[in-house]
Enzyme design. Structure first.
Site, PDB file in Angstrom:
ATOM      1  N   PHE A   1      36.957  -3.135 -13.303  1.00 36.92           N
ATOM      2  CA  PHE A   1      36.306  -3.909 -14.360  1.00 36.92           C
ATOM      3  C   PHE A   1      37.019  -5.252 -14.445  1.00 36.92           C
ATOM      4  CE2 PHE A   1      33.574  -2.196 -18.059  1.00 36.92           C
ATOM      5  CZ  PHE A   1      32.652  -1.652 -17.191  1.00 36.92           C
TER       6      PHE A   1
ATOM      7  N   GLN B   1      32.854 -12.126 -28.764  1.00 36.01           N
ATOM      8  CA  GLN B   1      32.764 -12.157 -27.300  1.00 36.01           C
ATOM      9  C   GLN B   1      31.319 -12.274 -26.829  1.00 36.01           C
ATOM     10  OE1 GLN B   1      33.435  -8.435 -24.701  1.00 36.01           O
ATOM     11  NE2 GLN B   1      35.177  -9.737 -24.263  1.00 36.01           N
TER      12      GLN B   1
ATOM     13  N   HIS C   1      29.016 -11.631 -23.646  1.00 38.01           N
ATOM     14  CA  HIS C   1      29.022 -10.895 -22.371  1.00 38.01           C
ATOM     15  C   HIS C   1      28.274 -11.727 -21.326  1.00 38.01           C
ATOM     16  CE1 HIS C   1      28.443  -7.779 -19.398  1.00 38.01           C
ATOM     17  NE2 HIS C   1      29.218  -6.967 -20.091  1.00 38.01           N
TER      18      HIS C   1
ATOM     19  N   LEU D   1      21.855  -5.658 -22.362  1.00 33.79           N
ATOM     20  CA  LEU D   1      23.048  -5.703 -21.516  1.00 33.79           C
ATOM     21  C   LEU D   1      22.812  -5.114 -20.124  1.00 33.79           C
ATOM     22  CD1 LEU D   1      26.248  -6.187 -21.665  1.00 33.79           C
ATOM     23  CD2 LEU D   1      26.326  -3.710 -21.711  1.00 33.79           C
TER      24      LEU D   1
ATOM     25  N   GLU E   1      29.013  -4.550 -17.018  1.00 34.37           N
ATOM     26  CA  GLU E   1      30.025  -5.125 -16.129  1.00 34.37           C
ATOM     27  C   GLU E   1      30.245  -4.217 -14.917  1.00 34.37           C
ATOM     28  OE1 GLU E   1      33.097  -7.116 -18.246  1.00 34.37           O
ATOM     29  OE2 GLU E   1      34.642  -6.209 -17.001  1.00 34.37           O
TER      30      GLU E   1
ATOM     31  N   ARG F   1      35.783 -11.738 -19.337  1.00 36.94           N
ATOM     32  CA  ARG F   1      34.429 -12.108 -19.778  1.00 36.94           C
ATOM     33  C   ARG F   1      34.332 -13.537 -20.282  1.00 36.94           C
ATOM     34  NH1 ARG F   1      32.678  -6.400 -22.666  1.00 36.94           N
ATOM     35  NH2 ARG F   1      32.461  -5.322 -20.680  1.00 36.94           N
TER      36      ARG F   1
ATOM     37  N   HIS G   1      28.119 -10.123 -27.947  1.00 33.91           N
ATOM     38  CA  HIS G   1      28.283  -8.731 -27.518  1.00 33.91           C
ATOM     39  C   HIS G   1      29.258  -7.932 -28.374  1.00 33.91           C
ATOM     40  CE1 HIS G   1      28.382  -5.391 -24.773  1.00 33.91           C
ATOM     41  NE2 HIS G   1      29.667  -5.550 -24.492  1.00 33.91           N
TER      42      HIS G   1
ATOM     43  N   ARG H   1      38.268  -9.206 -25.584  1.00 33.92           N
ATOM     44  CA  ARG H   1      38.385  -7.788 -25.212  1.00 33.92           C
ATOM     45  C   ARG H   1      38.089  -7.591 -23.730  1.00 33.92           C
ATOM     46  NH1 ARG H   1      34.538  -3.472 -24.503  1.00 33.92           N
ATOM     47  NH2 ARG H   1      32.786  -4.794 -25.082  1.00 33.92           N
TER      48      ARG H   1
ATOM     49  N   LEU I   1      35.481   1.218 -25.989  1.00 39.04           N
ATOM     50  CA  LEU I   1      35.215   2.655 -26.152  1.00 39.04           C
ATOM     51  C   LEU I   1      36.537   3.401 -26.298  1.00 39.04           C
ATOM     52  CD1 LEU I   1      32.340   3.582 -23.665  1.00 39.04           C
ATOM     53  CD2 LEU I   1      32.258   3.511 -26.158  1.00 39.04           C
TER      54      LEU I   1
HETATM   55  C1  LIG Z   1      25.048  -2.585 -24.982  1.00 34.75           C
HETATM   56  C2  LIG Z   1      26.506  -2.345 -25.136  1.00 34.75           C
HETATM   57  C3  LIG Z   1      27.225  -1.769 -24.098  1.00 34.75           C
HETATM   58  C4  LIG Z   1      28.596  -1.539 -24.237  1.00 34.75           C
HETATM   59  N1  LIG Z   1      29.280  -0.961 -23.197  1.00 34.75           N
HETATM   60  C5  LIG Z   1      30.611  -0.713 -23.345  1.00 34.75           C
HETATM   61  C6  LIG Z   1      31.340  -0.070 -22.303  1.00 34.75           C
HETATM   62  O1  LIG Z   1      30.810   0.288 -21.259  1.00 34.75           O
HETATM   63  N2  LIG Z   1      32.660   0.143 -22.510  1.00 34.75           N
HETATM   64  C7  LIG Z   1      33.308  -0.212 -23.654  1.00 34.75           C
HETATM   65  O2  LIG Z   1      34.500   0.013 -23.782  1.00 34.75           O
HETATM   66  N3  LIG Z   1      32.615  -0.812 -24.669  1.00 34.75           N
HETATM   67  C8  LIG Z   1      31.300  -1.052 -24.537  1.00 34.75           C
HETATM   68  N4  LIG Z   1      30.608  -1.664 -25.559  1.00 34.75           N
HETATM   69  C9  LIG Z   1      31.260  -1.833 -26.858  1.00 34.75           C
HETATM   70  C10 LIG Z   1      31.340  -0.464 -27.561  1.00 34.75           C
HETATM   71  O3  LIG Z   1      30.263   0.330 -27.172  1.00 34.75           O
HETATM   72  C11 LIG Z   1      31.324  -0.606 -29.074  1.00 34.75           C
HETATM   73  O4  LIG Z   1      32.279  -1.537 -29.481  1.00 34.75           O
HETATM   74  C12 LIG Z   1      31.668   0.744 -29.718  1.00 34.75           C
HETATM   75  O5  LIG Z   1      30.854   1.759 -29.194  1.00 34.75           O
HETATM   76  C13 LIG Z   1      31.541   0.673 -31.223  1.00 34.75           C
HETATM   77  O6  LIG Z   1      31.722   1.963 -31.723  1.00 34.75           O
HETATM   78  P1  LIG Z   1      31.890   2.221 -33.266  1.00 34.75           P
HETATM   79  O7  LIG Z   1      32.056   3.694 -33.428  1.00 34.75           O
HETATM   80  O8  LIG Z   1      32.938   1.337 -33.811  1.00 34.75           O
HETATM   81  O9  LIG Z   1      30.509   1.739 -33.908  1.00 34.75           O
HETATM   82  P2  LIG Z   1      28.992   2.219 -33.659  1.00 34.75           P
HETATM   83  O10 LIG Z   1      28.839   3.097 -32.487  1.00 34.75           O
HETATM   84  O11 LIG Z   1      28.163   0.980 -33.730  1.00 34.75           O
HETATM   85  O12 LIG Z   1      28.699   3.114 -34.916  1.00 34.75           O
HETATM   86  C14 LIG Z   1      28.571   2.571 -36.204  1.00 34.75           C
HETATM   87  C15 LIG Z   1      28.176   3.682 -37.148  1.00 34.75           C
HETATM   88  O13 LIG Z   1      28.252   3.204 -38.467  1.00 34.75           O
HETATM   89  C16 LIG Z   1      27.086   3.554 -39.166  1.00 34.75           C
HETATM   90  N5  LIG Z   1      26.882   2.545 -40.204  1.00 34.75           N
HETATM   91  C17 LIG Z   1      26.914   1.205 -40.093  1.00 34.75           C
HETATM   92  N6  LIG Z   1      26.700   0.615 -41.285  1.00 34.75           N
HETATM   93  C18 LIG Z   1      26.529   1.627 -42.170  1.00 34.75           C
HETATM   94  C19 LIG Z   1      26.260   1.682 -43.561  1.00 34.75           C
HETATM   95  N7  LIG Z   1      26.104   0.586 -44.321  1.00 34.75           N
HETATM   96  N8  LIG Z   1      26.126   2.895 -44.136  1.00 34.75           N
HETATM   97  C20 LIG Z   1      26.247   4.036 -43.417  1.00 34.75           C
HETATM   98  N9  LIG Z   1      26.497   4.043 -42.100  1.00 34.75           N
HETATM   99  C21 LIG Z   1      26.648   2.846 -41.485  1.00 34.75           C
HETATM  100  C22 LIG Z   1      25.985   3.609 -38.131  1.00 34.75           C
HETATM  101  O14 LIG Z   1      24.953   4.462 -38.569  1.00 34.75           O
HETATM  102  C23 LIG Z   1      26.765   4.200 -36.957  1.00 34.75           C
HETATM  103  O15 LIG Z   1      26.779   5.603 -37.056  1.00 34.75           O
HETATM  104  C24 LIG Z   1      29.254  -1.910 -25.424  1.00 34.75           C
HETATM  105  C25 LIG Z   1      28.534  -2.504 -26.462  1.00 34.75           C
HETATM  106  C26 LIG Z   1      27.172  -2.733 -26.308  1.00 34.75           C
HETATM  107  C27 LIG Z   1      26.451  -3.413 -27.421  1.00 34.75           C
END
Ligand SMILES: Cc1cc2nc3c(=O)[nH]c(=O)nc-3n(C[C@H](O)[C@H](O)[C@H](O)COP(=O)(O)OP(=O)(O)OC[C@H]3O[C@@H](n4cnc5c(N)ncnc54)[C@H](O)[C@@H]3O)c2cc1C
Length: 546
Positions: free
Chosen positions: A116, A229, A231, A241, A244, A275, A339, A374, A380
């Site tokens: 990566f 960031q 992407h 997306l 990468e 990135r 992103h 990042r 993840l």
């Molecule tokens: C398209 C894409 C691809 C990616 N690919 C990668 C990758 O390959 N590798 C990597 O390391 N990172 C990747 N990332 C980044 C990474 O996926 C995210 O930063 C990470 O998954 C965020 O996880 P999280 O648990 O913090 O939030 P999220 O998975 O966004 O979860 C947020 C949660 O909060 C809840 N929520 C939000 N607001 C409220 C509210 N007001 N009330 C109640 N519930 C609420 C939602 O329902 C959800 O359940 C990618 C990001 C994107 C957008």
């Protein structure tokens, strides 16, 4: 009050579910609140993979991973947090695998690891290009196995502070309507990112920064808000997306002259530079007239059909569905898109915020592992490692402290405020302001949008059940306030560092004045900025090279 729990987790993405599992295993009574069904959380969209120094594909170690992360962060990451992160990541990966995550493997049976951007070794563990989907299913299974309560389709709106600590969350019950108050001895915010502030973004509609906005309104500090960031490979014109992992598998970036232009900008790392470097290079090419329809091309043809089908099936499907092009035969138009937000609610290395009883983990938090930029695959991993750490810390605190006291006035005040929102009859529809927000660049514009918002947004739907109109109006308020913080911090940072680029007025990094975190608090009716030192251990900023 609806119910009380030892640990309340707001958010059911990778960070929230990992935190809930850990808190449960530590003996706490746990509940998760989510505005979406857990498996619809945006973590499920993650494609390319998750970083841990397993050393399966080449020599690697937590120290090399830490160095890459520090360098990638443009030396703004807190190095003690980064060292914890890279040291604990490998066992977190094996835990996920033991729970059933079917990661891709090498012929010898070990977990495969792909290169990566800006990684000194191939260290990204992956499940083809649907890694997030696999993780979210596995974590949800573990949640169900433990019978952890999920308040599904509850929109968390406000945190309850009483007696100097966080004691619960005020929610709007989307499915049945009405305010619901859930008490918690500790609360973990895991609400994800805020990419929806931008018009072109890889983020889902739910990524509206609700958790960060709730913390901001409690007077808590947000850290490094200026660092968003972009992407380098989002599909033209939708912004979806393309991972990468495509470049990790060997895809090229070419301009309108068919040239691999990264040789000018990062002759060693080429397409796998970090990135920020690749996104800036793309924009330079596009601005110089060597783009095609405001894009450059991602060329995978030389990888061959078998590798594309085996390793990048999701990217192929997205290209065919949304651009009408098959990467086996055609280069795909891509450009930078918003992103990932490096900033967020300031926490310590166990997810604790400044407010007793309140923790944060995942994209909503700023520990800070990512600093100014990042590395792909580190997010993840951060959700898992710091989700686990915050779940453990929140459970331990909750189990040693016993009372929950949510004053009745908190619920009554929320009820009144909400009815006020529904009663607005003069003003604008939220989408009008949201559209303008997506295209605004200036702090004056944000101030004006805030004024328009405060003058009144009309919620057409006055009903109780699944009132998405109401939810979007609240989300818009959150995004406007966070934008004001981002712009203020961005304007004040008079340098270019990581994702924060000011090529026309401050094109270089200025360590003397800006090797520091920005801290934003809401004071009175606006954001107030201060700064804080970066924590260093052994990685010297002066060694910066690409
Ligand atoms: C398209 C894409 C691809 C990616 N690919 C990668 C990758 O390959 N590798 C990597 O390391 N990172 C990747 N990332 C980044 C990474 O996926 C995210 O930063 C990470 O998954 C965020 O996880 P999280 O648990 O913090 O939030 P999220 O998975 O966004 O979860 C947020 C949660 O909060 C809840 N929520 C939000 N607001 C409220 C509210 N007001 N009330 C109640 N519930 C609420 C939602 O329902 C959800 O359940 C990618 C990001 C994107 C957008």
């Amino acid at each position: 009050m609806e119910a009380t729990h030892d640990v309340l987790v707001v958010g059911a993405g990778c960070a929230g579910m990992r935190a809930a599992i850990e808190a449960y295993d530590a003996g706490a009574n746990v509940a998760v609140i989510s505005k979406l069904h857990p498996t619809r959380s945006h973590s499920g969209a993650a494609e390319g993979g998750i970083n841990a120094a397993l050393g399966n594909a080449a020599e690697d170690s937590p120290e090399i991973h830490a160095f890459d992360t520090v360098k990638g962060s443009d030396y703004l990451g807190d190095q003690d947090a980064i060292e914890i992160f890279t040291r604990e990541a490998p066992s977190d990966i094996y835990q996920l695998e033991n729970w059933g995550a079917f990661f891709s493997r090498m012929l010898d049976g070990k977990l495969a690891q792909r290169p990566f951007g800006a990684a000194g070794s191939p260290r990204t563990v992956f499940a083809a290009d649907i890694t997030g989907h696999v993780l979210i299913q596995v974590l949800y299974e573990q949640l169900v196995k433990r019978d952890i309560t999920v308040y599904e389709e509850y929109f968390a709106w406000k945190l309850v502070e009483n007696d100097g600590r966080c004691q619960g969350v005020i929610c709007w019950d989307l499915l049945n309507g009405g305010i619901k108050v859930v008490g918690g001895k500790t609360t973990i915010l895991a609400t994800g990112g805020q990419g929806r502030i931008y018009r072109t973004t890889t983020n889902a509609y739910a990524c509206t920064g609700d958790g960060a906005a709730m913390a901001l309104r409690m007077g808590l500090p947000l850290k490094d808000m200026e660092f968003m960031q972009f992407h380098p490979t989002t599909l033209y014109p939708t912004g979806i997306l393309l991972t990468e992992g495509c470049r990790g598998e060997g895809a090229y970036l070419i301009n309108s002259e068919g040239e691999r232009f990264m040789k000018t900008y990062a002759p060693n790392a080429m397409e796998l530079a970090s990135r920020d470097v690749v996104s800036r290079a793309e924009m330079t090419e596009i601005d110089a007239g060597r783009g095609i329809n405001g894009s450059v091309m991602l060329d995978m043809r030389h990888l061959g059909a078998q590798r594309i089908i085996e390793r990048l099936p999701g990217s192929r499907e997205l290209s065919m569905t949304f651009a009408g092009l098959d990467p086996i035969y055609d280069p795909i138009p891509v450009r930078p898109g918003a992103h990932y937000h490096m900033g967020g609610v300031e926490t310590d290395n166990d997810g604790a915020t400044e407010l007793t009883g309140l923790y944060a983990a995942g994209e909503v938090a700023c520990v800070s592992v990512h600093g100014a930029n990042r590395l792909g695959g580190n997010s993840l991993m951060e959700t898992i490692t710091f989700g686990r750490r915050s779940g453990r810390a929140a459970a331990e605190w909750a189990l040693s402290n016993t009372t929950i006291d949510v004053p009745a006035s908190a619920e009554a005040d929320a009820e009144r405020e909400l009815r006020g929102l529904l009663d607005v009859s003069e003003g604008e529809r939220p989408w009008q302001i949201r559209n303008d927000l997506g295209s605004s660049k200036q702090i004056e514009v944000i101030d004006e949008l805030r004024e328009r918002y405060e003058r009144g947004v009309i919620v057409d739907d006055k009903g109780e059940v699944f009132n998405s109109d109401l939810v979007q109006a609240i989300e818009l308020g959150n995004m406007i306030d966070l934008s004001a913080c981002m712009l203020q911090a961005g304007i004040a940072r008079k340098e270019s560092r990581g994702a924060h680029a000011r090529p026309y007025d401050y094109p270089t990094r200025d360590d003397e004045n800006f090797m520091k975190h920005s801290i934003t608090r809401w004071v009175g009716d606006g954001p107030e900025l201060s700064y804080k030192d970066v924590r260093y251990t052994k990685y010297d900023p002066m060694e910066r090279t690409y």
